[in-house]
Design an enzyme around this catalytic site. Structure first.
Site, PDB file in Angstrom:
ATOM      1  N   ASN A 113       0.855  -1.195   0.000  1.00  0.00           N
ATOM      2  CA  ASN A 113       0.000   0.000   0.000  1.00  0.00           C
ATOM      3  C   ASN A 113       0.884   1.235   0.000  1.00  0.00           C
ATOM      4  OD1 ASN A 113       0.494   0.908   2.878  1.00  0.00           O
ATOM      5  ND2 ASN A 113      -0.267  -1.179   3.208  1.00  0.00           N
TER       6      ASN A 113
ATOM      7  N   ASP B 212      -3.998  -6.619   5.701  1.00  0.00           N
ATOM      8  CA  ASP B 212      -4.881  -7.521   6.447  1.00  0.00           C
ATOM      9  C   ASP B 212      -4.837  -8.941   5.877  1.00  0.00           C
ATOM     10  OD1 ASP B 212      -5.819  -5.715   8.360  1.00  0.00           O
ATOM     11  OD2 ASP B 212      -7.149  -4.791   6.895  1.00  0.00           O
TER      12      ASP B 212
ATOM     13  N   LYS C  43       8.537 -16.947 -10.726  1.00  0.00           N
ATOM     14  CA  LYS C  43       7.738 -15.873 -11.316  1.00  0.00           C
ATOM     15  C   LYS C  43       6.549 -16.449 -12.097  1.00  0.00           C
ATOM     16  CE  LYS C  43       8.104 -11.943 -14.376  1.00  0.00           C
ATOM     17  NZ  LYS C  43       8.848 -11.328 -15.467  1.00  0.00           N
TER      18      LYS C  43
ATOM     19  N   PRO D  44      -2.154 -12.049  10.861  1.00  0.00           N
ATOM     20  CA  PRO D  44      -2.437 -11.797  12.285  1.00  0.00           C
ATOM     21  C   PRO D  44      -2.541 -10.294  12.525  1.00  0.00           C
ATOM     22  CG  PRO D  44      -0.149 -12.464  11.968  1.00  0.00           C
ATOM     23  CD  PRO D  44      -0.824 -12.615  10.642  1.00  0.00           C
ATOM     24  N   ASP D  45      -3.398  -9.914  13.477  1.00  0.00           N
ATOM     25  CA  ASP D  45      -3.483  -8.500  13.861  1.00  0.00           C
ATOM     26  C   ASP D  45      -2.463  -8.271  14.977  1.00  0.00           C
ATOM     27  OD1 ASP D  45      -4.178  -6.025  15.107  1.00  0.00           O
ATOM     28  OD2 ASP D  45      -6.091  -6.109  14.049  1.00  0.00           O
TER      29      ASP D  45
ATOM     30  N   PHE E 192      -3.435   3.118  15.630  1.00  0.00           N
ATOM     31  CA  PHE E 192      -3.802   4.107  14.626  1.00  0.00           C
ATOM     32  C   PHE E 192      -4.989   3.533  13.854  1.00  0.00           C
ATOM     33  CE2 PHE E 192      -0.881   7.740  13.693  1.00  0.00           C
ATOM     34  CZ  PHE E 192      -0.091   7.626  14.822  1.00  0.00           C
TER      35      PHE E 192
ATOM     36  N   LYS F 158     -12.640   0.615  16.722  1.00  0.00           N
ATOM     37  CA  LYS F 158     -11.380  -0.158  16.764  1.00  0.00           C
ATOM     38  C   LYS F 158     -10.731  -0.046  18.135  1.00  0.00           C
ATOM     39  CE  LYS F 158     -10.190  -0.131  11.896  1.00  0.00           C
ATOM     40  NZ  LYS F 158      -9.482   0.473  10.790  1.00  0.00           N
TER      41      LYS F 158
ATOM     42  N   LYS G 116     -10.142  -3.415  20.440  1.00  0.00           N
ATOM     43  CA  LYS G 116      -8.793  -3.880  20.819  1.00  0.00           C
ATOM     44  C   LYS G 116      -8.425  -3.453  22.242  1.00  0.00           C
ATOM     45  CE  LYS G 116      -7.297  -3.887  15.988  1.00  0.00           C
ATOM     46  NZ  LYS G 116      -6.322  -3.525  14.968  1.00  0.00           N
TER      47      LYS G 116
HETATM   48  O1  PMT Z   1       3.050   6.132   6.469  1.00  0.00           O
HETATM   49  P1  PMT Z   1       2.410   7.461   6.123  1.00  0.00           P
HETATM   50  O2  PMT Z   1       2.391   7.737   4.646  1.00  0.00           O
HETATM   51  O3  PMT Z   1       2.999   8.597   6.906  1.00  0.00           O
HETATM   52  O4  PMT Z   1       0.866   7.368   6.524  1.00  0.00           O
HETATM   53  C1  PMT Z   1       0.492   7.287   7.878  1.00  0.00           C
HETATM   54  C2  PMT Z   1      -0.701   6.319   8.066  1.00  0.00           C
HETATM   55  C3  PMT Z   1      -1.932   6.862   7.370  1.00  0.00           C
HETATM   56  C4  PMT Z   1      -0.363   4.928   7.530  1.00  0.00           C
HETATM   57  C5  PMT Z   1      -0.912   6.255   9.639  1.00  0.00           C
HETATM   58  O5  PMT Z   1      -1.229   7.522  10.119  1.00  0.00           O
HETATM   59  C6  PMT Z   1      -2.017   5.281   9.982  1.00  0.00           C
HETATM   60  O6  PMT Z   1      -3.178   5.604  10.027  1.00  0.00           O
HETATM   61  N1  PMT Z   1      -1.634   4.020  10.255  1.00  0.00           N
HETATM   62  C7  PMT Z   1      -2.555   2.874  10.524  1.00  0.00           C
HETATM   63  C8  PMT Z   1      -3.014   2.372   9.202  1.00  0.00           C
HETATM   64  C9  PMT Z   1      -3.909   1.146   9.326  1.00  0.00           C
HETATM   65  O7  PMT Z   1      -3.550   0.139   8.773  1.00  0.00           O
HETATM   66  O8  PMT Z   1      -4.920   1.253  10.072  1.00  0.00           O
HETATM   67  P2  PMT Z   1      -5.965   0.035  10.340  1.00  0.00           P
HETATM   68  O9  PMT Z   1      -7.198   0.720  10.692  1.00  0.00           O
HETATM   69  O10 PMT Z   1      -6.021  -0.923   9.194  1.00  0.00           O
HETATM   70  O11 PMT Z   1      -5.336  -0.741  11.555  1.00  0.00           O
HETATM   71  C10 PMT Z   1      -5.644  -0.395  12.902  1.00  0.00           C
HETATM   72  C11 PMT Z   1      -4.440  -0.594  13.780  1.00  0.00           C
HETATM   73  O12 PMT Z   1      -4.107  -1.981  13.844  1.00  0.00           O
HETATM   74  C12 PMT Z   1      -3.181   0.120  13.320  1.00  0.00           C
HETATM   75  O13 PMT Z   1      -2.524   0.560  14.487  1.00  0.00           O
HETATM   76  C13 PMT Z   1      -2.394  -0.974  12.630  1.00  0.00           C
HETATM   77  O14 PMT Z   1      -0.967  -0.737  12.703  1.00  0.00           O
HETATM   78  C14 PMT Z   1      -2.784  -2.198  13.432  1.00  0.00           C
HETATM   79  N2  PMT Z   1      -2.779  -3.446  12.641  1.00  0.00           N
HETATM   80  C15 PMT Z   1      -3.633  -3.615  11.604  1.00  0.00           C
HETATM   81  C16 PMT Z   1      -3.662  -4.822  10.925  1.00  0.00           C
HETATM   82  C17 PMT Z   1      -2.786  -5.847  11.319  1.00  0.00           C
HETATM   83  N3  PMT Z   1      -2.769  -6.996  10.673  1.00  0.00           N
HETATM   84  N4  PMT Z   1      -1.952  -5.652  12.334  1.00  0.00           N
HETATM   85  C18 PMT Z   1      -1.931  -4.481  13.011  1.00  0.00           C
HETATM   86  O15 PMT Z   1      -1.141  -4.311  13.952  1.00  0.00           O
END
Ligand code: PMT
Length: 399
Positions: free
Chosen positions: A210, A280, A290, A306-307, A324, A338, A342
């Site tokens: 991404n 995810d 390839k 895994p989360d 975040f 969220k 969590k």
């Molecule tokens: O990197 P930049 O370009 O500066 O952009 C910053 C950002 C937009 C990426 C950052 O500010 C941000 O929002 N990061 C979290 C992005 C995200 O994946 O959010 P989520 O809503 O999908 O996940 C929620 C939380 O679970 C996040 O803290 C994520 O790190 C965590 N997560 C999610 C999925 C996973 N499999 N494992 C995780 O730990």
């Protein structure tokens, strides 16, 4: 960040090719509002002239213990009176040895003896000089005497050899100096963070990723280091960003690697911050070779990753967890959802259109007391505000 505004800094420059980097350091310090006074040793002046430092600092440059421009002829005393710090960059093996023994045979070494402010040194020398038992002893003694030793780094050397002894880059030295003047909101804490995207391999060439740049996570890691955290570990997906000063970076690619690196770094952590945009899902079975074009539609089976954040937050010995949430709409509902799911004490919500990839961000902090919007600002400024909020919650929890 205005911690350098009005700070009086004495920068000593000894003989070394790295002196050219000190010119950039002086420029950065002056740009940040510091009042910089450069002292050149005789050897230092052979590498970069006084005129350069005078032009960059806007102040006279000092080289001579007997300089008649100082009306009382006490340059060695007057230069450090009111100084907030002395930094010697580059610091040669010779000057380190002199400092250890209290020698005072030129202006720089004399003012170091006569100072009552912190002394920082950024060594730069050939790798064999750095590894010589005499230098090793001297550096250990300087540390014991309370001198802060910044670097050196490993890499290509001016002499053509490769190894330890390169002076730290000006940006890192700037960070180290600035950090000295910042309030130590996270003193003694160990912080583990994730940042950037993950890359989930489809085959040896292609993958799912991404557009997270890592800027938000790196800014936060840097803010934690500046706030005096005892240890900052940044588990980073693929980004083009350099590791911030005071931060140990662990490079990973996939979500599974990120999870392993986080769990390995976790023992002793007080805080975990998940900034990474973790995929995810991952291809359930990446191809060994390839995948060849066939003209037919291609279906990929994806397996859930895994989360990492949820797993860390659910541990019985969980550190203080900060999540975040990146959303494209209904930020309040999804972010707070969220946070509750969590069981996080703090979550930072942002809209992807505000925060993903760019230099600025606009975020809302969610905690048990409610929502706290922060105005749009550059990511380093947002990171500083998040650290202040986090530190207040940590204090409240303790009390
Ligand atoms: O990197 P930049 O370009 O500066 O952009 C910053 C950002 C937009 C990426 C950052 O500010 C941000 O929002 N990061 C979290 C992005 C995200 O994946 O959010 P989520 O809503 O999908 O996940 C929620 C939380 O679970 C996040 O803290 C994520 O790190 C965590 N997560 C999610 C999925 C996973 N499999 N494992 C995780 O730990």
């Amino acid at each position: 960040m205005r911690e350098l505004e009005g700070r009086r800094l004495v920068i000593g420059v000894t003989g070394g090719v790295a002196a050219y980097k000190t010119a950039e350091l002086v420029r950065l310090l002056v740009k940040a509002g510091a009042d910089v006074h450069v002292v050149l040793t005789e050897a230092g002046a052979r590498f970069v002239g006084a005129v350069t430092f005078q032009a960059l600092s806007g102040n006279p440059v000092w080289t001579d213990l007997w300089d008649a421009r100082m009306s009382n002829n006490m340059a060695h005393i007057d230069l450090t009176r009111g100084a907030d710090a002395v930094l010697i960059a580059p610091a040669s093996a010779d000057v380190l040895a002199k400092l250890v023994h209290g020698l005072a045979d030129d202006l720089l070494t004399t003012l170091c003896l006569a100072r009552d402010c912190p002394l920082l040194v950024a060594p730069a020398m050939n790798r064999q000089m750095w590894e010589h038992p005499a230098t090793v002893r001297n550096v250990a003694q300087l540390r014991e005497d309370g001198v802060t030793v910044l670097g050196p780094d490993a890499g290509d050397q001016a002499c053509g050899e490769v190894g330890m002894g390169r002076m730290l880059e000006p940006e890192l030295l700037f960070e180290a100096v600035a950090a000295r003047f910042q309030s130590k909101l996270l003193a003694g804490r160990k912080v583990v963070l994730t940042a950037g995207p993950t890359f989930e391999a489809i085959d040896p060439v292609r993958g799912i990723t991404n557009s997270s740049s890592g800027k938000m996570g790196y800014a936060l890691a840097r803010a934690c280091a500046r706030a005096g955290a005892a240890e900052v570990v940044l588990v980073s997906g693929p980004t083009g960003l350099p590791a911030p000063w005071g931060v140990r970076r662990v490079d990973v690619k996939s979500a599974l690697e990120m999870r392993d690196a986080v769990l390995a770094a976790l023992p002793g952590a007080d805080v975990f911050i998940g900034v990474a945009a973790v995929a995810d899902y991952r291809p359930a079975q990446p191809a060994e070779h390839k995948i060849k074009k066939s003209g037919e539609a291609l279906a990929l089976t994806l397996a859930p990753n895994p989360d990492i954040l949820a797993e860390v937050a659910a541990r019985p010995d969980a550190p203080f967890c900060v999540g975040f949430a990146a959303e494209s709409r209904e930020l309040d509902a999804y972010a707070e959802g969220k946070r509750r799911a969590k069981k996080l004490p703090l979550l930072v919500g942002n809209l992807v259109q505000d925060g993903l990839g760019g230099d600025d961000n606009e975020v809302i902090l969610y905690d048990d007391a409610g929502r706290h919007p922060l105005a749009r600002a550059p990511k380093p400024a947002i990171a500083q505000r998040i650290v202040e909020h986090l530190a207040a919650l940590l204090r409240a929890r303790k009390g």
